[in-house]
Enzyme design. Sequence first.
Site, PDB file in Angstrom:
ATOM      1  N   ARG A 181      11.314  -7.128   3.768  1.00  0.00           N
ATOM      2  CA  ARG A 181      11.324  -5.682   3.505  1.00  0.00           C
ATOM      3  C   ARG A 181      12.444  -4.987   4.280  1.00  0.00           C
ATOM      4  O   ARG A 181      12.695  -5.286   5.437  1.00  0.00           O
ATOM      5  CB  ARG A 181       9.977  -5.091   3.920  1.00  0.00           C
ATOM      6  CG  ARG A 181       9.913  -3.581   3.750  1.00  0.00           C
ATOM      7  CD  ARG A 181       8.506  -3.081   3.699  1.00  0.00           C
ATOM      8  NE  ARG A 181       7.805  -3.182   4.979  1.00  0.00           N
ATOM      9  CZ  ARG A 181       6.545  -2.758   5.146  1.00  0.00           C
ATOM     10  NH1 ARG A 181       5.874  -2.260   4.125  1.00  0.00           N
ATOM     11  NH2 ARG A 181       5.980  -2.868   6.320  1.00  0.00           N
ATOM     12  N   ARG A 189      -8.056   3.069  10.179  1.00  0.00           N
ATOM     13  CA  ARG A 189      -7.718   1.664  10.423  1.00  0.00           C
ATOM     14  C   ARG A 189      -8.715   1.009  11.358  1.00  0.00           C
ATOM     15  O   ARG A 189      -8.567  -0.175  11.656  1.00  0.00           O
ATOM     16  CB  ARG A 189      -6.337   1.589  11.061  1.00  0.00           C
ATOM     17  CG  ARG A 189      -5.243   1.037  10.140  1.00  0.00           C
ATOM     18  CD  ARG A 189      -3.983   1.084  10.956  1.00  0.00           C
ATOM     19  NE  ARG A 189      -2.907   0.291  10.480  1.00  0.00           N
ATOM     20  CZ  ARG A 189      -1.859   0.764   9.805  1.00  0.00           C
ATOM     21  NH1 ARG A 189      -1.825   2.019   9.446  1.00  0.00           N
ATOM     22  NH2 ARG A 189      -0.865  -0.028   9.492  1.00  0.00           N
ATOM     23  N   ARG A 204       0.299  -7.745  13.972  1.00  0.00           N
ATOM     24  CA  ARG A 204      -0.261  -6.811  12.985  1.00  0.00           C
ATOM     25  C   ARG A 204      -1.296  -7.494  12.103  1.00  0.00           C
ATOM     26  O   ARG A 204      -2.317  -6.900  11.763  1.00  0.00           O
ATOM     27  CB  ARG A 204       0.865  -6.222  12.114  1.00  0.00           C
ATOM     28  CG  ARG A 204       1.698  -5.212  12.868  1.00  0.00           C
ATOM     29  CD  ARG A 204       2.979  -4.908  12.124  1.00  0.00           C
ATOM     30  NE  ARG A 204       2.761  -4.076  10.959  1.00  0.00           N
ATOM     31  CZ  ARG A 204       3.632  -3.972   9.957  1.00  0.00           C
ATOM     32  NH1 ARG A 204       4.756  -4.677   9.977  1.00  0.00           N
ATOM     33  NH2 ARG A 204       3.376  -3.197   8.932  1.00  0.00           N
ATOM     34  N   ARG A 209      12.246  -2.548   9.763  1.00  0.00           N
ATOM     35  CA  ARG A 209      11.372  -1.870  10.727  1.00  0.00           C
ATOM     36  C   ARG A 209      11.120  -2.801  11.920  1.00  0.00           C
ATOM     37  O   ARG A 209      10.951  -4.001  11.736  1.00  0.00           O
ATOM     38  CB  ARG A 209      10.028  -1.534  10.058  1.00  0.00           C
ATOM     39  CG  ARG A 209      10.099  -0.355   9.131  1.00  0.00           C
ATOM     40  CD  ARG A 209       8.859  -0.159   8.286  1.00  0.00           C
ATOM     41  NE  ARG A 209       7.583  -0.452   8.917  1.00  0.00           N
ATOM     42  CZ  ARG A 209       6.404  -0.144   8.369  1.00  0.00           C
ATOM     43  NH1 ARG A 209       6.345   0.494   7.206  1.00  0.00           N
ATOM     44  NH2 ARG A 209       5.279  -0.450   8.974  1.00  0.00           N
ATOM     45  N   LYS A 269       0.825  -1.222   0.000  1.00  0.00           N
ATOM     46  CA  LYS A 269       0.000   0.000   0.000  1.00  0.00           C
ATOM     47  C   LYS A 269       0.859   1.273   0.000  1.00  0.00           C
ATOM     48  O   LYS A 269       0.584   2.204  -0.745  1.00  0.00           O
ATOM     49  CB  LYS A 269      -0.816  -0.099   1.290  1.00  0.00           C
ATOM     50  CG  LYS A 269      -1.901   0.816   1.526  1.00  0.00           C
ATOM     51  CD  LYS A 269      -2.794   0.328   2.666  1.00  0.00           C
ATOM     52  CE  LYS A 269      -2.131  -0.311   3.862  1.00  0.00           C
ATOM     53  NZ  LYS A 269      -1.277   0.466   4.695  1.00  0.00           N
TER      54      LYS A 269
HETATM   55  P1  AMP Z   1       2.039   1.700   8.694  1.00  0.00           P
HETATM   56  O1  AMP Z   1       3.293   2.380   8.278  1.00  0.00           O
HETATM   57  O2  AMP Z   1       0.812   2.307   8.086  1.00  0.00           O
HETATM   58  O3  AMP Z   1       2.104   0.214   8.522  1.00  0.00           O
HETATM   59  O4  AMP Z   1       1.890   1.951  10.274  1.00  0.00           O
HETATM   60  C1  AMP Z   1       2.870   1.485  11.177  1.00  0.00           C
HETATM   61  C2  AMP Z   1       2.281   1.396  12.572  1.00  0.00           C
HETATM   62  O5  AMP Z   1       1.858   2.707  13.001  1.00  0.00           O
HETATM   63  C3  AMP Z   1       1.049   0.528  12.720  1.00  0.00           C
HETATM   64  O6  AMP Z   1       1.380  -0.843  12.888  1.00  0.00           O
HETATM   65  C4  AMP Z   1       0.412   1.128  13.969  1.00  0.00           C
HETATM   66  O7  AMP Z   1       1.106   0.750  15.144  1.00  0.00           O
HETATM   67  C5  AMP Z   1       0.663   2.607  13.771  1.00  0.00           C
HETATM   68  N1  AMP Z   1      -0.427   3.257  13.008  1.00  0.00           N
HETATM   69  C6  AMP Z   1      -0.324   3.872  11.802  1.00  0.00           C
HETATM   70  N2  AMP Z   1      -1.511   4.353  11.402  1.00  0.00           N
HETATM   71  C7  AMP Z   1      -2.399   4.026  12.382  1.00  0.00           C
HETATM   72  C8  AMP Z   1      -3.785   4.229  12.538  1.00  0.00           C
HETATM   73  N3  AMP Z   1      -4.525   4.844  11.596  1.00  0.00           N
HETATM   74  N4  AMP Z   1      -4.369   3.747  13.675  1.00  0.00           N
HETATM   75  C9  AMP Z   1      -3.647   3.132  14.625  1.00  0.00           C
HETATM   76  N5  AMP Z   1      -2.335   2.886  14.524  1.00  0.00           N
HETATM   77  C10 AMP Z   1      -1.697   3.337  13.411  1.00  0.00           C
END
Ligand code: AMP
Length: 253
Positions: free
Chosen positions: A158, A119, A202, A191, A40
Amino acid sequence: MTDATPRQRWLLGPGHDCEPRTTGTRPYRLILLGAPGVGKGTQAALLSARLGACQLSTGDVLRGARTLDACDRSPAIAAALDAMSRGELVPDDVVLQIVRERVDCLRCGGGFLLDGFPRTLAQADALDALLAHERVELDAVVSYELPIPAIVARLSGRRVCPACKAVFHLETQPPRVAGRCDHCGTALVQRDDDRPEAVRVRMETYAEATAPLIDYYGSRGLLVRVPAHGAPDDVLRRTLGALDARVPAPSRA
Ligand code: AMP
């Protein structure tokens, strides 16, 4: 990685200026949905370069908060960063505060690509209220879809550049020099939340909290499903084709 659209206002918060967008397409206002690791974020960056809309990633804002000194982190942000490194979702109130502070990005004439937000159903409801207040309408919600074993393989390989945020994969998109970013030469890292234990959390969290958004937007006629297998450019072509079918070409000029 070259950003088609500088995102200072999104990444650094209100008070930071953005430059005007440079592409000639209509403004797109999209949400990108998909399990962690489905690609994404990569698609958001490619779509941003093509469509001129900023990639608004809540994950990027939260990762930016990691660079703050411990004493500059509020208790809420410190707790959020802990949750994040375990692979759990950050509480809705913290995420919503981040988005509300950046509401300018939702009313931007260049459109937006929401990546990783909403989310949860509570976040989706809050976003609806924000958009209604700003009189902004969504064009579509793109749902990227891939079987779970393929997602887990993508996540474990990744590697990301901590400096310019470019993303690589040990098998499918290796850097030219092992362990080094192609764009800026910085040492690549995994990461925290791509480590096996966090990946399991996750995926479970996605199934419980985020997957219901597919029905939520589907029932409102906004959902565009895109198979996410193959190379990033193939997925991009599929996405643009699906958007074309939804938003007729003449009105995109
Ligand atoms: P991402 O880069 O979008 O995969 O986000 C990495 C991490 O940030 C996620 O696993 C969550 O811990 C946190 N996170 C990012 N966006 C959200 C959201 N909209 N709601 C809750 N946690 C978030």
